[in-house]
Design an enzyme around this catalytic site. Sequence first.
Site, PDB file in Angstrom:
ATOM      1  N   GLU A 196      23.230   9.223 -60.418  1.00 12.51           N
ATOM      2  CA  GLU A 196      24.020   8.893 -59.160  1.00 12.51           C
ATOM      3  C   GLU A 196      23.509   9.855 -58.217  1.00 12.51           C
ATOM      4  OE1 GLU A 196      26.993   5.474 -60.427  1.00 12.51           O
ATOM      5  OE2 GLU A 196      27.761   7.456 -60.319  1.00 12.51           O
ATOM      6  N   CYS A 222      26.835  14.663 -69.154  1.00 14.73           N
ATOM      7  CA  CYS A 222      27.003  15.977 -69.141  1.00 14.73           C
ATOM      8  C   CYS A 222      27.451  16.410 -70.536  1.00 14.73           C
ATOM      9  CB  CYS A 222      28.149  16.469 -68.238  1.00 14.73           C
ATOM     10  SG  CYS A 222      28.540  18.015 -68.136  1.00 14.73           S
ATOM     11  N   CYS A 256      34.625  17.919 -70.106  1.00 14.22           N
ATOM     12  CA  CYS A 256      35.759  18.163 -69.229  1.00 14.22           C
ATOM     13  C   CYS A 256      36.560  16.683 -69.388  1.00 14.22           C
ATOM     14  CB  CYS A 256      35.606  18.419 -67.718  1.00 14.22           C
ATOM     15  SG  CYS A 256      34.636  20.043 -67.709  1.00 14.22           S
ATOM     16  N   GLY A 267      26.489  16.213 -63.961  1.00  9.45           N
ATOM     17  CA  GLY A 267      25.869  17.148 -64.870  1.00  9.45           C
ATOM     18  C   GLY A 267      26.169  18.442 -64.491  1.00  9.45           C
ATOM     19  N   GLU A 268      25.938  19.615 -65.186  1.00  7.68           N
ATOM     20  CA  GLU A 268      26.232  20.892 -64.892  1.00  7.68           C
ATOM     21  C   GLU A 268      25.117  21.594 -64.755  1.00  7.68           C
ATOM     22  OE1 GLU A 268      28.706  23.150 -64.734  1.00  7.68           O
ATOM     23  OE2 GLU A 268      27.323  24.670 -64.652  1.00  7.68           O
ATOM     24  N   SER A 286      28.017  23.971 -57.931  1.00  5.24           N
ATOM     25  CA  SER A 286      29.386  24.039 -58.646  1.00  5.24           C
ATOM     26  C   SER A 286      29.066  24.176 -60.035  1.00  5.24           C
ATOM     27  CB  SER A 286      30.188  22.692 -58.043  1.00  5.24           C
ATOM     28  OG  SER A 286      31.104  22.649 -58.818  1.00  5.24           O
ATOM     29  N   SER A 319      34.495  25.664 -60.979  1.00  2.00           N
ATOM     30  CA  SER A 319      35.553  24.698 -61.264  1.00  2.00           C
ATOM     31  C   SER A 319      36.525  25.574 -62.232  1.00  2.00           C
ATOM     32  CB  SER A 319      35.026  23.486 -62.163  1.00  2.00           C
ATOM     33  OG  SER A 319      34.139  22.882 -61.221  1.00  2.00           O
ATOM     34  N   LEU A 320      37.681  25.758 -61.665  1.00  3.84           N
ATOM     35  CA  LEU A 320      38.650  26.616 -62.443  1.00  3.84           C
ATOM     36  C   LEU A 320      39.865  25.748 -62.921  1.00  3.84           C
ATOM     37  CD1 LEU A 320      38.782  29.547 -62.838  1.00  3.84           C
ATOM     38  CD2 LEU A 320      40.540  29.797 -61.117  1.00  3.84           C
ATOM     39  N   HIS A 321      40.442  24.859 -61.734  1.00  4.72           N
ATOM     40  CA  HIS A 321      41.542  23.911 -62.407  1.00  4.72           C
ATOM     41  C   HIS A 321      42.731  24.381 -63.107  1.00  4.72           C
ATOM     42  CE1 HIS A 321      38.542  21.346 -60.966  1.00  4.72           C
ATOM     43  NE2 HIS A 321      37.745  21.212 -62.061  1.00  4.72           N
ATOM     44  N   CYS A 326      34.643  12.907 -56.626  1.00  7.45           N
ATOM     45  CA  CYS A 326      34.532  14.096 -57.617  1.00  7.45           C
ATOM     46  C   CYS A 326      34.828  13.543 -59.121  1.00  7.45           C
ATOM     47  CB  CYS A 326      35.175  15.316 -57.235  1.00  7.45           C
ATOM     48  SG  CYS A 326      34.998  15.909 -55.717  1.00  7.45           S
TER      49      CYS A 326
HETATM   50  N1  SAH Z   1      29.636  20.225 -63.552  1.00 10.54           N
HETATM   51  C1  SAH Z   1      29.898  20.853 -62.234  1.00 10.54           C
HETATM   52  C2  SAH Z   1      29.495  20.306 -60.827  1.00 10.54           C
HETATM   53  C3  SAH Z   1      29.706  18.598 -61.039  1.00 10.54           C
HETATM   54  S1  SAH Z   1      31.623  18.147 -61.138  1.00 10.54           S
HETATM   55  C4  SAH Z   1      31.256  21.423 -62.389  1.00 10.54           C
HETATM   56  O1  SAH Z   1      31.898  20.982 -63.074  1.00 10.54           O
HETATM   57  O2  SAH Z   1      31.783  22.353 -61.328  1.00 10.54           O
HETATM   58  C5  SAH Z   1      31.835  18.555 -59.329  1.00 10.54           C
HETATM   59  C6  SAH Z   1      33.508  18.788 -59.292  1.00 10.54           C
HETATM   60  O3  SAH Z   1      34.316  17.692 -59.544  1.00 10.54           O
HETATM   61  C7  SAH Z   1      33.858  19.848 -60.084  1.00 10.54           C
HETATM   62  O4  SAH Z   1      34.770  20.706 -59.657  1.00 10.54           O
HETATM   63  C8  SAH Z   1      34.800  19.111 -61.332  1.00 10.54           C
HETATM   64  O5  SAH Z   1      35.825  19.906 -61.956  1.00 10.54           O
HETATM   65  C9  SAH Z   1      35.598  18.093 -60.378  1.00 10.54           C
HETATM   66  N2  SAH Z   1      35.969  17.089 -60.997  1.00 10.54           N
HETATM   67  C10 SAH Z   1      35.701  16.178 -62.108  1.00 10.54           C
HETATM   68  N3  SAH Z   1      36.534  15.199 -62.453  1.00 10.54           N
HETATM   69  C11 SAH Z   1      37.357  15.217 -61.367  1.00 10.54           C
HETATM   70  C12 SAH Z   1      38.141  14.202 -61.220  1.00 10.54           C
HETATM   71  N4  SAH Z   1      38.390  13.234 -61.793  1.00 10.54           N
HETATM   72  N5  SAH Z   1      38.896  14.302 -60.043  1.00 10.54           N
HETATM   73  C13 SAH Z   1      38.647  15.347 -59.026  1.00 10.54           C
HETATM   74  N6  SAH Z   1      37.612  16.297 -59.122  1.00 10.54           N
HETATM   75  C14 SAH Z   1      36.973  15.881 -60.461  1.00 10.54           C
HETATM   76 FE1  SF4 Z   2      30.342  18.108 -66.628  1.00  7.08          FE
HETATM   77 FE2  SF4 Z   2      31.137  19.178 -64.224  1.00  7.08          FE
HETATM   78 FE3  SF4 Z   2      32.174  16.819 -65.393  1.00  7.08          FE
HETATM   79 FE4  SF4 Z   2      32.827  19.093 -66.371  1.00  7.08          FE
HETATM   80  S1  SF4 Z   2      33.590  18.386 -64.499  1.00  7.08           S
HETATM   81  S2  SF4 Z   2      31.994  17.212 -67.364  1.00  7.08           S
HETATM   82  S3  SF4 Z   2      30.937  20.248 -66.078  1.00  7.08           S
HETATM   83  S4  SF4 Z   2      30.016  17.172 -64.575  1.00  7.08           S
END
Ligand code: SAH
Ligand code: SF4
Length: 386
Positions: free
Chosen positions: A93, A143, A147, A193-194, A225, A248-250, A367
């Site tokens: 997508e 991916c 996560c 994807g990453e 990202s 992506s720290l979180h 996201c």
């Molecule tokens: N794989 C990469 C890029 C794709 S995800 C990464 O993880 O950075 C893009 C962003 O969306 C990342 O910061 C990810 O942590 C965040 N994300 C994933 N799931 C989410 C959700 N349910 N709500 C808000 N952000 C989310």
């Molecule tokens: Fe993959 Fe990014 Fe989703 Fe984590 S947040 S599963 S790295 S796409």
Amino acid sequence: MPKQLIYDLDLNSITELMNSWGEAAYRAKQIWQGLYRHLYNSPLQFPNIPKALREKLANELNFAGIEPVRVLDSSDKQTRKTLFKLQDGNFIEAVLMRYGEPAPLHLPLNTTASNLGGVSRPKGVDEGGKNRRTLCISTQAGCAMGCVFCATGQMGFKRHLSSGEIVAQVLYYARLLKKENLSVTNIVLMGMGEPFHNYDNTMKAIDRLNDANGYNFGARRFTISTVGLVPQIKRFADEKRQVNLAISLHAADDKLRQSMLPVNKKYNIDEVLEACRYYVSQTGRRVTFEWALINGVNDTPEEAHKLATQLKGLLCHVNAIPLNPTQGYKGQGTTRERAQRFKELLEQAGIPCTIRMRRGIDIQAGCGQLASKGKDADHDSDAPKV
Ligand code: SAH
Ligand code: SF4
């Protein structure tokens, strides 16, 4: 054997191909400009190429690569998600987000490339202004990082995208916007994807789109990202690219981060932050940290203080966004008040923070919500073919 995807080839490879066909080298440049300047999606459109060569190109190479099978527009029409079918049947997508613009003009469905360039909006009406059209593209089908709160992570890994499949997502939307005399202004590699797990193809795609004689999309208008793959962050730093980097720290402690991002077992917070410091020292560029605010989990004052301590002295910025809902995760997005409080605490400690608005939630395009429901979409083809 499936045909070679033309967007997988850089200018040198197209030149070599022309050589091998006994064609002049300038034909390669004409093809390059046709693809990336004029945004043609079929060799039959190239006006300056002889018919026999056009036909050979059409027979030998694949100019489509990804097939749009379904589009979803958010209710305010500012966000569009397109589901693409790949040649091997996998799905990905890509999402277009418009900011600061009147609602888009209605785009006719089933339009073909031959009627590109409609003139419904005055040319250049908003270029360079505050209006933006940000494209969020995928680098993998699925991916592997798992996560827990991410729909793509929940579906697992299918495969890496080729550089051409990454490029093709951009060209698709570029053609669509061209009908309105608009163009993509920003590209974020934040779809499925990453990107650093598919490092080479991602960088090749960026280089191809960046070429000054082709699509000419400035490096500074890309943002990558990553979930925090340390060796690749260092490699990226060494390459001194102008592309923006988001991490992506979180979470600000390993126990919490590990419970949400399994990759933290491999590269913990200290290692990720150390790689970020290295990136800043190599490039002089600011790092963005992404933070999905989850009610009662990582949106507390204690977590804000811990984060501020971790980031002290680092050239950075925090992008916080209330968690978007996904099927496989129970946590809830934070409230507006708690998000505001989190931001204030960070800023009091000298860490700039923005709370990002949610986009496209009603079409699962926010996201972490991208996870193609390919089976439902298989026979549904209401997406404009451009
Ligand atoms: N794989 C990469 C890029 C794709 S995800 C990464 O993880 O950075 C893009 C962003 O969306 C990342 O910061 C990810 O942590 C965040 N994300 C994933 N799931 C989410 C959700 N349910 N709500 C808000 N952000 C989310
Ligand atoms: Fe993959 Fe990014 Fe989703 Fe984590 S947040 S599963 S790295 S796409």
